[in-house]
Design a protein around this motif. Structure first.
Motif, mmCIF file in Angstrom:
data_model
loop_
_atom_site.group_PDB
_atom_site.id
_atom_site.type_symbol
_atom_site.label_atom_id
_atom_site.label_comp_id
_atom_site.label_asym_id
_atom_site.label_seq_id
_atom_site.Cartn_x
_atom_site.Cartn_y
_atom_site.Cartn_z
ATOM 1 N N GLY A 155 27.162 -0.604 -10.591
ATOM 2 C CA GLY A 155 26.115 -0.710 -9.982
ATOM 3 C C GLY A 155 26.162 -0.204 -8.378
ATOM 4 O O GLY A 155 25.029 -0.352 -7.839
ATOM 5 N N PHE A 156 27.390 0.400 -8.105
ATOM 6 C CA PHE A 156 27.517 0.901 -6.649
ATOM 7 C C PHE A 156 27.684 2.398 -6.707
ATOM 8 O O PHE A 156 28.329 2.920 -7.598
ATOM 9 N N GLU A 157 27.039 2.997 -5.634
ATOM 10 C CA GLU A 157 27.424 4.425 -5.545
ATOM 11 C C GLU A 157 28.472 4.687 -4.739
ATOM 12 O O GLU A 157 28.597 4.220 -3.538
ATOM 13 N N PHE A 158 29.732 5.416 -5.107
ATOM 14 C CA PHE A 158 30.876 5.397 -4.364
ATOM 15 C C PHE A 158 30.992 6.829 -3.881
ATOM 16 O O PHE A 158 30.775 7.747 -4.846
ATOM 17 N N ARG A 159 31.680 7.103 -2.934
ATOM 18 C CA ARG A 159 32.130 8.343 -2.516
ATOM 19 C C ARG A 159 33.726 8.186 -2.110
ATOM 20 O O ARG A 159 34.132 7.415 -1.550
ATOM 21 N N ILE A 160 34.505 9.531 -2.515
ATOM 22 C CA ILE A 160 35.840 9.417 -2.232
ATOM 23 C C ILE A 160 35.963 10.729 -1.531
ATOM 24 O O ILE A 160 36.102 11.682 -2.137
ATOM 25 N N ASN A 195 25.709 3.247 -0.035
ATOM 26 C CA ASN A 195 26.895 3.965 -0.838
ATOM 27 C C ASN A 195 28.405 3.415 -0.002
ATOM 28 O O ASN A 195 28.090 3.000 0.933
ATOM 29 N N LEU A 196 29.333 3.719 -0.920
ATOM 30 C CA LEU A 196 30.607 3.127 -0.142
ATOM 31 C C LEU A 196 31.503 4.471 -0.146
ATOM 32 O O LEU A 196 31.743 4.969 -1.323
ATOM 33 N N ALA A 244 30.952 1.655 4.420
ATOM 34 C CA ALA A 244 29.972 1.157 3.519
ATOM 35 C C ALA A 244 28.697 1.382 4.282
ATOM 36 O O ALA A 244 28.261 0.734 5.216
ATOM 37 N N GLN A 245 27.728 2.488 3.777
ATOM 38 C CA GLN A 245 26.522 2.884 4.358
ATOM 39 C C GLN A 245 25.521 1.894 3.687
ATOM 40 O O GLN A 245 25.475 1.657 2.527
#
Length: 157
Positions: free
Chosen positions: A40-45, A101-102, A115-116
Motif C-alpha cells: 500500500g506504499f509507494e517506495f523509492r530506493i 512516498n518513502l 518519507a514525503q
C-alpha cells in the motif's frame, strides 16, 4: 543475491527490475531512484545510474514497509505531537497528512528514510484531493528516519 553491478554496466538502461519480496520496480531518471509499490506504499530506493540497490537496503525497505500498521501509528503519533506548534495555524493540515512516498537511501554507513507526506482530505468514495492552503503556499511535509529512529515531523516551503 547481490544486485550490485560494475560501474561500466548501466543496469538502469533496462528501466525495471524485480525482487521476490518487493516486486517490480521502475527506474526514475529524474529522481535517480527505483520506484515501486509494496503493502500500500509507494517506495523509492536511491541509486546511482549504474547500480541496482544493494541487498541490505532492499531488506531494510521490505522490513519497514511490511509493518504498515507501525508506519501509520508512527505518523499519527508524530501528527499529535506537532499539533499546536506554529500557533496551531497548521493543525487542520497536519491532521490530514498521509504518506506520499518513502525514499530509502544510504548515507555513509547509515540507512535512512525520507518519507514525503501529503495533506489530503478524503472525499466520499475514498478518493483523496490536495488540501487547499489558506495562505496559497505549498508546504513540503516530511518524516526523516536515521537507522530506524524517527527524527520527527517537519516541513519546508
Amino acid at each position: 543475491m547481490n544486485h550490485n553491478n560494475t560501474p561500466e554496466q548501466d543496469v538502469t538502461a533496462q528501466q525495471s527490475f524485480s525482487t521476490p519480496t518487493l516486486g517490480e520496480m521502475q527506474f526514475c531518471r529524474d529522481d535517480l531512484c527505483w520506484v515501486g509499490q509494496y503493502n500500500g506504499f509507494e517506495f523509492r530506493i536511491a541509486a546511482a545510474p549504474e547500480q541496482l540497490p544493494d541487498d541490505a537496503l532492499l531488506a531494510y525497505c521490505r522490513e519497514v514497509l511490511a509493518d504498515a500498521e507501525g508506519l501509520m501509528a508512527l505518523l499519527e503519533t508524530q501528527k499529535q505531537q506537532k499539533l499546536g506548534c506554529h500557533g496551531g495555524c497548521f493543525d487542520d493540515e497536519i491532521l490530514h497528512l498521509t504518506y506520499l512516498n518513502l525514499m530509502f537511501y544510504r548515507r555513509a554507513d547509515s540507512l535512512r528514510i525520507l518519507a514525503q507526506l501529503s495533506p489530503r482530505k478524503v472525499r466520499r468514495g475514498g478518493a483523496g484531493q490536495l488540501f487547499e492552503h489558506d495562505d496559497k503556499q505549498q508546504r513540503l511535509w516530511r518524516l526523516e528516519f536515521y537507522d530506524g529512529r524517527c527524527q520527527g515531523l517537519d516541513f519546508e516551503y
